[in-house]
Design an enzyme around this catalytic site. Structure first.
Site, PDB file in Angstrom:
ATOM      1  N   ASP A  75     -53.335 -67.632  80.711  1.00  0.00           N
ATOM      2  CA  ASP A  75     -52.457 -68.787  80.516  1.00  0.00           C
ATOM      3  C   ASP A  75     -50.999 -68.327  80.604  1.00  0.00           C
ATOM      4  O   ASP A  75     -50.605 -67.356  79.948  1.00  0.00           O
ATOM      5  CB  ASP A  75     -52.729 -69.420  79.143  1.00  0.00           C
ATOM      6  CG  ASP A  75     -51.951 -70.710  78.949  1.00  0.00           C
ATOM      7  OD1 ASP A  75     -52.552 -71.784  79.110  1.00  0.00           O
ATOM      8  OD2 ASP A  75     -50.753 -70.637  78.626  1.00  0.00           O
ATOM      9  N   ILE A  76     -50.191 -69.015  81.424  1.00  0.00           N
ATOM     10  CA  ILE A  76     -48.774 -68.678  81.563  1.00  0.00           C
ATOM     11  C   ILE A  76     -48.040 -69.109  80.292  1.00  0.00           C
ATOM     12  O   ILE A  76     -48.132 -70.268  79.871  1.00  0.00           O
ATOM     13  CB  ILE A  76     -48.167 -69.374  82.795  1.00  0.00           C
ATOM     14  CG1 ILE A  76     -48.891 -68.930  84.073  1.00  0.00           C
ATOM     15  CG2 ILE A  76     -46.670 -69.057  82.899  1.00  0.00           C
ATOM     16  CD1 ILE A  76     -48.438 -69.657  85.320  1.00  0.00           C
ATOM     17  N   GLU A  89     -51.751 -74.682  83.532  1.00  0.00           N
ATOM     18  CA  GLU A  89     -51.235 -73.338  83.797  1.00  0.00           C
ATOM     19  C   GLU A  89     -52.274 -72.259  83.488  1.00  0.00           C
ATOM     20  O   GLU A  89     -51.925 -71.081  83.330  1.00  0.00           O
ATOM     21  CB  GLU A  89     -49.963 -73.097  82.978  1.00  0.00           C
ATOM     22  CG  GLU A  89     -50.163 -73.052  81.480  1.00  0.00           C
ATOM     23  CD  GLU A  89     -50.086 -74.408  80.807  1.00  0.00           C
ATOM     24  OE1 GLU A  89     -49.789 -74.447  79.598  1.00  0.00           O
ATOM     25  OE2 GLU A  89     -50.315 -75.432  81.488  1.00  0.00           O
TER      26      GLU A  89
END
Length: 311
Positions: free
Chosen positions: A165-166, A208
């Protein structure tokens, strides 16, 4: 007017049938049956011309089918055409058969082209249905299908799920706009794809998040891969009006054995990702069932789909 030739073929077919109906004395049953068959031919001609009309977007296929069917139909009514236009027998040259053969060849080429175009379209639609349009990675549905189709390949091997996950991605969209957010997602996907093995399965899981399944690998090696991916993303930079923007990535890793339940195993990786976010982000956390069970008993069971505010 460019695509009105098919109407001429239909009109000519109708005129020939009308001509035969007015000029001939019909004898039952041969001539009546022949006229009925010609009427059927006209109806078939109308149906074919209708479907050819739908191929205007492919002029090459359209004209192949149109000319082929036109010549083929003309050959069927050549006796009447000879009465209209020809005064002498043509000797050994059977024009009707030549016209029919040419028409059949053109029809064959046109149908072959149509089938090839149809197969290509199906292939493109299948790829589109399996691919995330922004990143070019597999989508969630395709990830499950790929896991299922490779179940025999993964048999008797150990693998690992990496849910990535960004960090603070919502802030990127809010502060720099969705255009830069899309660039971050696309470039991150490229970095992940270039850093994974050909037979690993990588997908955009949603928003994301990215999901990677690595097969035939120990937990320690999977951890090394996760750390490499994290560092590659950390090294990326994005230009926004002269300002360099950097992003980081949190990763939850769950090592699995054969015959795993994908949804349950990904849920475990999601718990590890949640812990990575809680502990400061930009790190890899390995799921340990005993440790996570003890933590959940202390603090209560967290929602595995919960996300820290602002990513």
């Amino acid at each position: 007017m460019m695509y009105k030739a098919q109407h001429g073929i239909i009109i000519l077919s109708l005129l020939i049938v009308v001509y035969k109906g007015l000029m001939h004395t019909f004898i039952w049953p041969v001539d009546i049956v022949e006229l009925a068959l010609e009427l059927v031919m006209v109806v078939t001609c109308c149906a074919v011309m209708y479907y050819i009309e739908q191929l205007k977007s492919s002029p090459r296929i359209y004209w192949l089918l149109l000319l082929g069917s036109g010549l083929y139909y003309f050959s069927s009514y050549f006796d009447a055409l000879e009465e209209f236009f020809l005064e002498k027998p043509l000797g050994y040259l059977n024009i009707a058969e030549v016209v029919k053969a040419v028409g059949f060849i053109l029809l064959f080429i046109g149908i072959h082209s149509l089938i090839s175009r149809h197969r290509l379209l199906i292939k493109e639609l299948k790829i589109a249905a399996q691919t995330d349009h922004l990143t070019g990675l597999l989508n969630r549905r395709a990830f499950f299908e790929r896991m299922l189709s490779n179940s025999q390949v993964f048999e008797n091997t150990q693998g690992a799920f990496l849910l990535m996950d960004i960090d603070h991605f919502k802030g990127v969209n809010d502060n720099y706009g969705h255009a830069l957010g899309d660039t971050v997602l696309a470039d991150t996907a490229i970095s992940l794809r270039n850093s994974t093995r050909e037979y690993d399965i990588l997908a955009r899981w949603g928003g994301e998040e990215f999901l990677l399944y690595v097969n035939d690998i120990t937990q320690d090696k999977a951890l090394n891969i996760a750390e490499q991916l994290r560092r590659h993303v950390e090294a990326l930079s994005f230009d926004y009006k002269g300002e360099k923007i950097h992003c980081t990535m949190s990763i939850g890793l769950h090592s699995v054995n054969v015959n795993c339940n994908v949804e349950l195993e990904v849920a475990c990786a999601d718990k590890a990702l949640y812990q990575a976010k809680s502990q400061g982000r930009n790190r890899v956390i390995v799921y340990n069932e005993a440790e996570f069970a003890a933590a959940e008993q202390k603090t209560g069971t967290p929602n595995p789909n919960h996300k820290i505010a602002n990513g």
